[in-house]
Design a protein around this motif. Structure first.
Motif, PDB file in Angstrom:
ATOM      1  N   ARG A 176       0.886   4.063  -2.813  1.00 46.73           N
ATOM      2  CA  ARG A 176       0.549   5.431  -2.402  1.00 46.73           C
ATOM      3  C   ARG A 176       1.595   6.421  -2.923  1.00 46.73           C
ATOM      4  NH1 ARG A 176       1.699   8.976   1.606  1.00 46.73           N
ATOM      5  NH2 ARG A 176      -0.019  10.308   2.322  1.00 46.73           N
TER       6      ARG A 176
ATOM      7  N   TYR B   5       0.828  -1.204   0.000  1.00 48.04           N
ATOM      8  CA  TYR B   5       0.000   0.000   0.000  1.00 48.04           C
ATOM      9  C   TYR B   5       0.864   1.256   0.000  1.00 48.04           C
ATOM     10  CZ  TYR B   5      -2.614   3.881   2.027  1.00 48.04           C
ATOM     11  OH  TYR B   5      -3.140   5.126   2.273  1.00 48.04           O
TER      12      TYR B   5
ATOM     13  N   ARG C  99      -3.417  12.606  -5.078  1.00 45.47           N
ATOM     14  CA  ARG C  99      -3.697  11.193  -4.835  1.00 45.47           C
ATOM     15  C   ARG C  99      -5.173  10.928  -5.067  1.00 45.47           C
ATOM     16  NH1 ARG C  99       0.345  12.141  -0.836  1.00 45.47           N
ATOM     17  NH2 ARG C  99       2.119  10.763  -1.180  1.00 45.47           N
TER      18      ARG C  99
ATOM     19  N   TRP D 224      -5.364   4.495  -6.334  1.00 46.27           N
ATOM     20  CA  TRP D 224      -6.077   4.835  -5.101  1.00 46.27           C
ATOM     21  C   TRP D 224      -6.886   3.641  -4.605  1.00 46.27           C
ATOM     22  CZ3 TRP D 224      -6.502   8.984  -1.761  1.00 46.27           C
ATOM     23  CH2 TRP D 224      -7.620   9.013  -0.923  1.00 46.27           C
TER      24      TRP D 224
END
Length: 199
Positions: A19, A15, A28, A34
């Motif tokens: 990110r 993750y 973002r 996402w």
């Protein structure tokens, strides 16, 4: 339990990397990065929830304290999960990054209007850390985890709390905290001692 902890930490790493990629252009979300990143984060948190329950079952002493730690940690996980689900719904609905803030305001009181979500959003990470760290210390006292596991676990949380961009390193530390058993460490040391004696 340990395998789940390692896997959960690995999902946090994944993750964190997604990110960073998602934010490379300055914004973002919304989009594939996402959504996929948040789904990985969600699964990682649910696995840590399972770790909390299994850790409580593993312990044979101080079980009342372990039960309290498990419940506290699960409340923290639930608070995290709510935030992630909200982010996912916002990402699904928004056509661009500018819309995400507007749509996100609609979910401030979701689900329902219980008046607890704002404090829980702040306390959730603290409760999660308190529960998992307490159980890690108890597991160490019963020799289910090596003595450095709680320290590494705390270090991972500190990094993530300080800056989400450090999530890959923090997740690595969280997984590392569950990666080695004291039995393995002891067996390795015994093997070295036997080789030295033989020599």
């Amino acid at each position: 339990m340990k395998k789940l902890g390692v896997l959960a930490g690995g999902l946090f790493v994944a993750y964190g990397l997604i990110r960073l990629i998602d934010g490379a252009n300055g914004d973002r979300g919304p989009g594939l990065a996402w959504t996929s990143g948040h789904l990985l984060f969600l699964v990682g948190l649910l696995l840590f929830g399972a770790v909390l329950v299994l850790a409580r079952r593993t312990l044979t002493t101080r079980r009342p304290l372990a039960s309290v730690a498990m419940v506290v940690g699960l409340v923290g996980v639930a608070a995290f999960v709510r935030v992630i689900l909200t982010d996912l719904m916002v990402g699904f609905r928004a056509a661009n990054h500018a819309e995400m803030g507007v749509i996100g305001n609609q979910y401030d009181r979701w689900p329902g209007n219980l008046g607890i979500y704002e404090p829980l959003q702040t306390l959730g990470p603290i409760l999660f850390l308190a529960g998992l760290l307490t159980l890690a210390v108890l597991l160490t006292l019963e020799h289910h985890l090596p003595v450095w596991s709680p320290v590494v676990l705390l270090g991972g949380f500190v990094l993530i709390s300080a800056n989400l961009d450090l999530m890959p390193i923090g997740g690595l530390l969280l997984g590392l905290a569950f990666s080695t058993s004291p039995v393995l460490v002891s067996s390795t040391s015994d093997s070295r001692d036997r080789r030295r004696t033989s020599a």
